[in-house]
Design an enzyme around this catalytic site. Structure first.
Site, PDB file in Angstrom:
ATOM      1  N   ARG A  16      -3.559  -0.746   5.203  1.00 31.37           N
ATOM      2  CA  ARG A  16      -4.071  -1.669   4.213  1.00 31.37           C
ATOM      3  C   ARG A  16      -3.198  -2.748   4.185  1.00 31.37           C
ATOM      4  O   ARG A  16      -3.478  -4.029   4.498  1.00 31.37           O
ATOM      5  CB  ARG A  16      -4.472  -1.029   2.870  1.00 31.37           C
ATOM      6  N   ASP A  74      -9.075   3.260   1.050  1.00 33.71           N
ATOM      7  CA  ASP A  74      -7.968   3.823   1.917  1.00 33.71           C
ATOM      8  C   ASP A  74      -8.500   4.348   3.375  1.00 33.71           C
ATOM      9  O   ASP A  74      -9.157   5.258   3.049  1.00 33.71           O
ATOM     10  CB  ASP A  74      -6.956   4.889   1.268  1.00 33.71           C
ATOM     11  N   CYS A 130       0.728  -1.061   0.019  1.00 34.77           N
ATOM     12  CA  CYS A 130      -0.106   0.045  -0.074  1.00 34.77           C
ATOM     13  C   CYS A 130       0.963   1.262   0.051  1.00 34.77           C
ATOM     14  O   CYS A 130       2.120   1.101  -0.496  1.00 34.77           O
ATOM     15  CB  CYS A 130      -0.925   0.007   1.409  1.00 34.77           C
TER      16      CYS A 130
END
Length: 147
Positions: A14, A117, A8
């Site tokens: 994430r 996100d 990420c």
């Protein structure tokens, strides 16, 4: 050994959640796969975000010892498979290592969606992101993506 690298941006939300979820799912399925995570703009040694830790705790998983790392060329090159959270992350990985076996997690699962996100968001947003990642990982397994 098959190694999956999740990528990420900062490696605090994430990708560490994806690696933690994947490790649990792979263990439950009896798959001999190692996981790691990294960020395309990560500063080494940062902890996972508070809400990422809490979202994993809600699932009975521990993310408290996570330390971020950059998606360095050697890390990318040595992974059997690189799964990114967005198309932008994938472009960065392919630019850094054109021979990498890399896809977005959504693409690998048969979806076109990027992983949302949650950075700076509420705990609920982090839990929703974790659910999205878990569903994509399960879709990958169903289509035989990790064997």
């Amino acid at each position: 050994m098959f190694d999956v690298l999740f990528v990420c941006t900062g490696n605090t939300c994430r990708s560490p959640m994806a690696a933690t979820l994947a490790a649990e799912i792979f263990t439950q399925k009896g798959l001999k796969i190692t996981v790691a995570s990294a960020g395309v703009s990560a500063y080494g040694g940062s902890p996972a975000s508070k809400n990422a830790i809490l979202a994993m705790e809600a699932l009975g998983l521990d993310l408290s010892v996570h330390k971020s790392q950059a998606a360095a060329h050697a890390l990318i090159k040595n992974a059997s498979l690189v799964l990114t959270m967005t198309k932008a992350h994938l472009m960065h990985i392919k630019a850094a290592c054109p021979t990498a076996n890399a896809f977005t997690l959504g693409e690998y699962a048969g979806s076109i969606a990027d992983v949302s996100d949650p950075f700076g968001g509420s705990l609920e947003e982090y839990k929703n992101c974790a659910t999205q990642i878990k569903n994509l990982l399960e879709n990958c397994i169903e289509k035989g993506g990790f064997v």
